[in-house]
Write an enzyme that holds these catalytic residues in place. Sequence first.
Site, mmCIF file in Angstrom:
data_model
loop_
_atom_site.group_PDB
_atom_site.id
_atom_site.type_symbol
_atom_site.label_atom_id
_atom_site.label_comp_id
_atom_site.label_asym_id
_atom_site.label_seq_id
_atom_site.Cartn_x
_atom_site.Cartn_y
_atom_site.Cartn_z
ATOM 1 N N LYS A 115 0.832 -1.208 0.000
ATOM 2 C CA LYS A 115 0.000 0.000 0.000
ATOM 3 C C LYS A 115 0.862 1.251 0.000
ATOM 4 C CE LYS A 115 -4.321 -1.733 1.909
ATOM 5 N NZ LYS A 115 -5.279 -1.707 3.002
ATOM 6 N N LYS A 196 -3.729 -10.123 -6.605
ATOM 7 C CA LYS A 196 -4.980 -10.606 -5.995
ATOM 8 C C LYS A 196 -6.165 -9.765 -6.470
ATOM 9 C CE LYS A 196 -4.963 -8.014 -1.721
ATOM 10 N NZ LYS A 196 -5.165 -7.914 -0.324
ATOM 11 N N LYS A 199 -10.678 -4.462 -4.760
ATOM 12 C CA LYS A 199 -11.621 -3.388 -5.100
ATOM 13 C C LYS A 199 -10.916 -2.301 -5.890
ATOM 14 C CE LYS A 199 -14.177 -4.171 -0.813
ATOM 15 N NZ LYS A 199 -14.234 -3.828 0.611
HETATM 16 P P1 TYM Z 1 -10.155 -6.708 3.764
HETATM 17 O O1 TYM Z 1 -11.305 -5.818 3.990
HETATM 18 O O2 TYM Z 1 -9.076 -6.265 2.852
HETATM 19 O O3 TYM Z 1 -10.641 -8.111 3.243
HETATM 20 C C1 TYM Z 1 -11.704 -8.806 3.874
HETATM 21 C C2 TYM Z 1 -11.461 -10.317 3.795
HETATM 22 O O4 TYM Z 1 -11.393 -10.734 2.431
HETATM 23 C C3 TYM Z 1 -10.180 -11.461 2.214
HETATM 24 N N1 TYM Z 1 -9.721 -11.202 0.843
HETATM 25 C C4 TYM Z 1 -9.451 -12.162 -0.043
HETATM 26 N N2 TYM Z 1 -9.509 -13.506 0.031
HETATM 27 C C5 TYM Z 1 -9.176 -14.201 -1.089
HETATM 28 N N3 TYM Z 1 -8.791 -13.613 -2.266
HETATM 29 C C6 TYM Z 1 -8.723 -12.270 -2.371
HETATM 30 N N4 TYM Z 1 -8.385 -11.717 -3.534
HETATM 31 C C7 TYM Z 1 -9.054 -11.477 -1.232
HETATM 32 N N5 TYM Z 1 -9.103 -10.138 -1.006
HETATM 33 C C8 TYM Z 1 -9.514 -9.991 0.287
HETATM 34 C C9 TYM Z 1 -9.206 -10.924 3.260
HETATM 35 O O5 TYM Z 1 -8.172 -11.832 3.552
HETATM 36 C C10 TYM Z 1 -10.124 -10.718 4.449
HETATM 37 O O6 TYM Z 1 -10.322 -11.925 5.154
HETATM 38 N N6 TYM Z 1 -7.295 -6.067 7.788
HETATM 39 C C11 TYM Z 1 -8.505 -6.708 7.330
HETATM 40 C C12 TYM Z 1 -9.720 -6.313 8.152
HETATM 41 C C13 TYM Z 1 -9.538 -6.504 9.613
HETATM 42 C C14 TYM Z 1 -9.586 -7.753 10.295
HETATM 43 C C15 TYM Z 1 -9.387 -7.436 11.662
HETATM 44 C C16 TYM Z 1 -9.770 -9.071 9.864
HETATM 45 C C17 TYM Z 1 -9.328 -5.518 10.529
HETATM 46 N N7 TYM Z 1 -9.229 -6.090 11.759
HETATM 47 C C18 TYM Z 1 -9.329 -8.452 12.643
HETATM 48 C C19 TYM Z 1 -9.730 -10.071 10.850
HETATM 49 C C20 TYM Z 1 -9.525 -9.748 12.194
HETATM 50 C C21 TYM Z 1 -8.767 -6.287 5.894
HETATM 51 O O7 TYM Z 1 -8.392 -5.210 5.491
HETATM 52 O O8 TYM Z 1 -9.512 -7.140 5.177
#
Ligand code: TYM
Length: 332
Positions: A115, A196, A199
């Site tokens: 990022k 990957k 969005k």
């Molecule tokens: P975020 O919002 O980026 O993504 C949400 C979930 O989707 C999964 N994910 C994917 N899985 C497979 N292929 C992909 N291309 C893909 N893109 C996203 C992510 O692994 C995630 O499970 N930091 C986290 C949010 C968060 C969180 C937490 C999660 C904040 N605090 C505590 C668990 C526990 C995030 O930005 O996910």
Amino acid sequence: MGSEKKVILTGMQPTGLLHLGNFLGAAYNWQKVLDGYTCYFFIPNQHAITIPQVPANLRNGTLNCVAQYIACGLDPERCTIFVQSHIVGHTELAWVLGCLTPLGQLYRMHQFKDKSAKNENIYSGLLYYPVLMAADILLYNADFVPTGEDQRQHVELARDLAEKFNGTYSETFTLPTPLIEGAGARIMSLKSPEHKMSKSDSDSNGTIYITDEPKMIRKKIATAITDSGDSIRIDPERPGIANLLNIYCAATGITLADGEEKFRTYTTYAHFKKEVAEAIIALLEPVQEKYRAIKDDKAYLQSVIQRGAETVQPIAHATIAKVYRKVGFLNQ
Ligand code: TYM
């Protein structure tokens, strides 16, 4: 009397519609654990502002994220859904944990490196992001954290920090374990399968959203990048085909070996792609139907997160009281 069930906690940023990676890597698996665990699904809106957001979009996106969670199968009667910023304990604990986190460990986080390479203005919140995430997890003593592969390093940091706090002060936190499911754990962009699915893909045809119409899904899969070969199997040299096979297997719940066997005799990609598209459409149909039914019912969505905050607030309070006492903060 305490619950015997193990605790699961996870969340997704409320920064727009969920895509197929979020769904197959995360949300689709979440509804499978509802009955066996005490489940907390939250909306990390404080993480979202590590990248600039339009305030009105973030507000609407947060409620919309609740609708998407429920549409993906999270039944609010069987789990707790809440918003991060409603519970002040997240940032309180993050501060304490930050004082135990070596700066070098934060600079080495893959997501920070990615990022910070993509954005011109980097703020310290982005670097601190994994500490806040560790606080999210440890505040509720989560045993398991279901996510996609990209979050593994962050969950490992949470585990390290739990160990460090326990070792420095005394046994306090449960050590969390990442729960990362096979085929859906890393869904790649349809247009650049070495990255990957996300969005922020510059080509919108690289990402399938959970609300995409069947026609749109067929088009995106038909135009997905593949290669000039003809066999359908997992081969790191051919990431486009491997990605489509992964998607098919995750969407239909079969193993990669069974997927390879099913398509062994196929001689053209077109026929295979049609089956992939139909599998996605069938998987998303009930999600879309549920989403349409609840997305505008703001009173209902508000009531879900209000109830969620009431459920988790006492847990967060108790953890913070314990942590503050252990680190030596004087009572009021
Ligand atoms: P975020 O919002 O980026 O993504 C949400 C979930 O989707 C999964 N994910 C994917 N899985 C497979 N292929 C992909 N291309 C893909 N893109 C996203 C992510 O692994 C995630 O499970 N930091 C986290 C949010 C968060 C969180 C937490 C999660 C904040 N605090 C505590 C668990 C526990 C995030 O930005 O996910």
